[in-house]
Design a protein around this motif. Structure first.
Motif, PDB file in Angstrom:
ATOM      1  N   THR A   1      36.694  53.650  36.802  1.00 33.62           N
ATOM      2  CA  THR A   1      35.887  52.505  36.393  1.00 33.62           C
ATOM      3  C   THR A   1      34.670  52.334  37.290  1.00 33.62           C
ATOM      4  OG1 THR A   1      35.898  50.118  35.979  1.00 33.62           O
ATOM      5  CG2 THR A   1      37.257  50.908  37.807  1.00 33.62           C
ATOM      6  N   ALA A   2      33.562  51.924  36.661  1.00 31.15           N
ATOM      7  CA  ALA A   2      32.361  51.544  37.412  1.00 31.15           C
ATOM      8  C   ALA A   2      32.161  50.040  37.318  1.00 31.15           C
ATOM      9  CB  ALA A   2      31.135  52.277  36.854  1.00 31.15           C
ATOM     10  N   ALA A   3      33.203  49.337  36.934  1.00 34.87           N
ATOM     11  CA  ALA A   3      33.109  47.898  36.727  1.00 34.87           C
ATOM     12  C   ALA A   3      33.275  47.146  38.030  1.00 34.87           C
ATOM     13  CB  ALA A   3      34.147  47.461  35.692  1.00 34.87           C
ATOM     14  N   THR A   4      33.343  45.833  37.899  1.00 39.71           N
ATOM     15  CA  THR A   4      33.421  44.955  39.054  1.00 39.71           C
ATOM     16  C   THR A   4      34.567  45.301  39.997  1.00 39.71           C
ATOM     17  OG1 THR A   4      32.324  42.848  38.671  1.00 39.71           O
ATOM     18  CG2 THR A   4      34.572  42.720  39.210  1.00 39.71           C
ATOM     19  N   GLY A   5      35.704  45.737  39.437  1.00 39.98           N
ATOM     20  CA  GLY A   5      36.851  46.063  40.274  1.00 39.98           C
ATOM     21  C   GLY A   5      36.556  47.157  41.275  1.00 39.98           C
ATOM     22  N   MET A   6      35.628  48.067  40.943  1.00 39.37           N
ATOM     23  CA  MET A   6      35.269  49.160  41.846  1.00 39.37           C
ATOM     24  C   MET A   6      34.059  48.806  42.700  1.00 39.37           C
ATOM     25  SD  MET A   6      36.226  52.224  42.773  1.00 39.37           S
ATOM     26  CE  MET A   6      37.218  52.847  41.420  1.00 39.37           C
ATOM     27  N   TYR A   7      33.033  48.219  42.085  1.00 41.19           N
ATOM     28  CA  TYR A   7      31.749  48.050  42.768  1.00 41.19           C
ATOM     29  C   TYR A   7      31.368  46.595  43.035  1.00 41.19           C
ATOM     30  CZ  TYR A   7      30.559  53.002  41.962  1.00 41.19           C
ATOM     31  OH  TYR A   7      30.520  54.388  41.977  1.00 41.19           O
ATOM     32  N   GLY A   8      32.238  45.660  42.695  1.00 46.85           N
ATOM     33  CA  GLY A   8      31.882  44.250  42.835  1.00 46.85           C
ATOM     34  C   GLY A   8      31.580  43.816  44.258  1.00 46.85           C
ATOM     35  N   LEU A   9      32.125  44.533  45.250  1.00 51.09           N
ATOM     36  CA  LEU A   9      31.887  44.181  46.652  1.00 51.09           C
ATOM     37  C   LEU A   9      30.865  45.096  47.314  1.00 51.09           C
ATOM     38  CD1 LEU A   9      35.583  43.479  47.773  1.00 51.09           C
ATOM     39  CD2 LEU A   9      33.868  41.849  46.964  1.00 51.09           C
ATOM     40  N   ALA A  10      30.241  45.973  46.526  1.00 48.34           N
ATOM     41  CA  ALA A  10      29.271  46.918  47.098  1.00 48.34           C
ATOM     42  C   ALA A  10      27.972  46.222  47.462  1.00 48.34           C
ATOM     43  CB  ALA A  10      28.980  48.037  46.092  1.00 48.34           C
ATOM     44  N   GLU A  11      27.334  46.721  48.513  1.00 43.51           N
ATOM     45  CA  GLU A  11      26.005  46.240  48.880  1.00 43.51           C
ATOM     46  C   GLU A  11      24.983  47.108  48.155  1.00 43.51           C
ATOM     47  OE1 GLU A  11      25.379  46.039  53.046  1.00 43.51           O
ATOM     48  OE2 GLU A  11      27.147  44.791  53.436  1.00 43.51           O
ATOM     49  N   GLY A  12      24.222  46.492  47.250  1.00 43.44           N
ATOM     50  CA  GLY A  12      23.286  47.265  46.454  1.00 43.44           C
ATOM     51  C   GLY A  12      23.991  47.939  45.296  1.00 43.44           C
ATOM     52  N   PRO A  13      23.257  48.731  44.516  1.00 40.95           N
ATOM     53  CA  PRO A  13      23.860  49.407  43.359  1.00 40.95           C
ATOM     54  C   PRO A  13      25.030  50.292  43.777  1.00 40.95           C
ATOM     55  CG  PRO A  13      21.467  49.537  43.257  1.00 40.95           C
ATOM     56  CD  PRO A  13      21.810  48.989  44.608  1.00 40.95           C
TER      57      PRO A  13
END
Length: 247
Positions: free
Chosen positions: A64-76
């Protein structure tokens, strides 16, 4: 492998890639899955990885590239950046990615955006929003966004990626545009000719998916219209193909 929404969408290209084992089965419900369902998918992926290691085939896994994976990332959210999953669903998909990376099996991991198309399960976002609009009340998480991508475009992208010799790689397959759920509801209302009240809940999150790597690998992506207004075409197609437009 699988018989759900994505598996059915991929059937037309199955015979083009005989050396691949594409795992389009498992948990598709980010907010309502049980631990038993997560465990069942983990056992399935582990067993398939063992079989692929034995016969030398490449395993294609959908993460997944959704919030569960990237929601806490800084930037894209990028494939080469450290990941800190923010939900049980994200943690589950990340753990399966790690399983594959540690197994030594030849694999390709595709982190998918929010797929839209005919035949989606009723619990996914678009069918849920349409049902709520028809019932007269829509539930929206404050600040929530989704990266929508037409499943027809996803099939073209996957077809191209499987033609390449991509081994032990991870690729985001998304539009690269994060759309507020409120805008999605606005557009659906216009297309359906419906008006509904809105109930807001806390807990939504905003994230952006980087598709730099995807653009480099698949030149056709540049002609798919990804950009600020792409989601409107995706929603229009969903309404037209599922027969939900107002007569």
């Amino acid at each position: 492998m699988g018989n759900g929404f994505l598996a059915r969408s991929l059937r037309p290209i199955t015979r083009r890639h005989p050396g691949m084992v594409v795992v389009a089965a498992g948990v598709s419900w980010a907010s309502g899955a049980s631990q038993a369902e997560y465990d069942r998918e983990a056992r399935l992926v582990s067993a398939i990885a063992d079989r692929c290691s034995d016969d030398g085939r490449r395993l294609v896994f959908f993460s997944t590239a959704a919030t569960g994976m990237y929601g806490l990332a800084e930037g894209p959210g990028r494939e080469d950046a450290p990941v800190v999953p923010g939900t049980p669903y994200g943690e589950h998909k990340w753990s399966l990615e790690e399983l594959l990376r540690g197994s030594g099996v030849d694999h390709l991991i595709l982190r998918l955006g929010h797929l839209v198309g005919p035949g989606q399960p009723s619990h996914q976002l678009l069918p849920t929003l349409v049902a709520q609009l028809r019932e007269g009340t829509v539930h929206i998480q404050r600040g929530a966004t989704r990266d929508l991508i037409d499943v027809a475009d996803v099939v073209v992208i996957i077809d191209r990626l499987l033609e390449m010799d991509l081994s032990k790689e991870t690729v985001n397959v998304a539009s690269g545009v994060s759309v507020p759920v409120e805008r999605i509801v606005d557009h659906l209302q216009r297309r359906l000719g419906l008006t509904a009240s809105r109930e807001y809940r806390n807990g939504g999150s905003h994230h952006v998916v980087s598709i730099d790597k995807l653009r480099d690998l698949v030149p056709e992506v540049r002609t798919m219209g990804f950009g600020p207004n792409y989601y409107r075409r995706v929603l229009d197609g969903f309404v037209a193909r599922t027969g939900t437009a107002q007569a």
